[in-house]
Motif scaffolding. Sequence first.
Motif, short mmCIF file in Angstrom:
data_model
loop_
_atom_site.label_atom_id
_atom_site.label_comp_id
_atom_site.label_asym_id
_atom_site.label_seq_id
_atom_site.Cartn_x
_atom_site.Cartn_y
_atom_site.Cartn_z
N GLY A 77 0.96 -1.20 -0.06
CA GLY A 77 -0.18 -0.04 0.05
C GLY A 77 0.83 1.47 -0.10
N ARG A 78 1.88 1.09 0.94
CA ARG A 78 2.64 2.35 0.89
C ARG A 78 3.45 2.80 -0.45
N ALA A 79 3.92 1.53 -1.03
CA ALA A 79 4.89 1.68 -2.21
C ALA A 79 3.59 2.27 -3.36
N PHE A 80 2.73 2.00 -3.42
CA PHE A 80 1.78 2.25 -4.45
C PHE A 80 1.30 3.82 -4.10
N LEU A 81 1.33 4.01 -3.00
CA LEU A 81 1.05 5.45 -2.86
C LEU A 81 2.12 6.33 -2.93
N ALA A 82 3.36 6.01 -2.68
CA ALA A 82 4.83 6.67 -3.12
C ALA A 82 4.72 6.74 -4.55
N LEU A 83 4.71 5.64 -5.43
CA LEU A 83 4.73 5.56 -6.76
C LEU A 83 3.58 6.62 -7.27
#
Length: 186
Positions: A77-83
């Motif tokens: 979740g955090r990775a896709f928000l950051a992406l």
Amino acid sequence: MRTWAVVSAAVAPVALIGGWSLAQSQQPPGYDQISQTISALAARDAADRWIMTTGLFLLGACHLVTAAGLTEAGRWGRAFLALGGAGTIAVASLPQPATGHVQAAGIGFVALAIWPALARVPELAVRMAATAVLLALLGWFASQLGGGAQLGLTERILAGAQALWPLAVALRLLAINRPRGHGAPR
């Protein structure tokens, strides 16, 4: 969750909506917010393009900061928000008609539409509903890309919803984690 993640999540929609509102007010007559995109406000030939460029950059940076602080959201979740944040910063760095602008916007919009489903918070049903709504809005926006009369409107609704969801998650986590007072009346 880090407290500063709530702050960055709150600044994100202000940067986006404040950015497009102020940038629109600086455009010459003829700019149409219903049919013209947010990117048009930061395009190379836009009046005072620095306003929307700053708003987009701030929005992307806020998504990166929020992703770093929403530890409960899990790795994916955090990775896709950051992406999504990185894609937004790329959009700000590649004003129309720059090569890569459309691709960066696509990556940002898709990542921000699916991050709720990949996050571990809030409840599964809520996450899936949020993703379904964001994907429906993304589909509506995509349907306008071929010259639709509501391109700007659909983009603003999609981008606004994507900017508000991290704030909703952060506020929900804040409410869940808030210490309960002792001695409250029963």
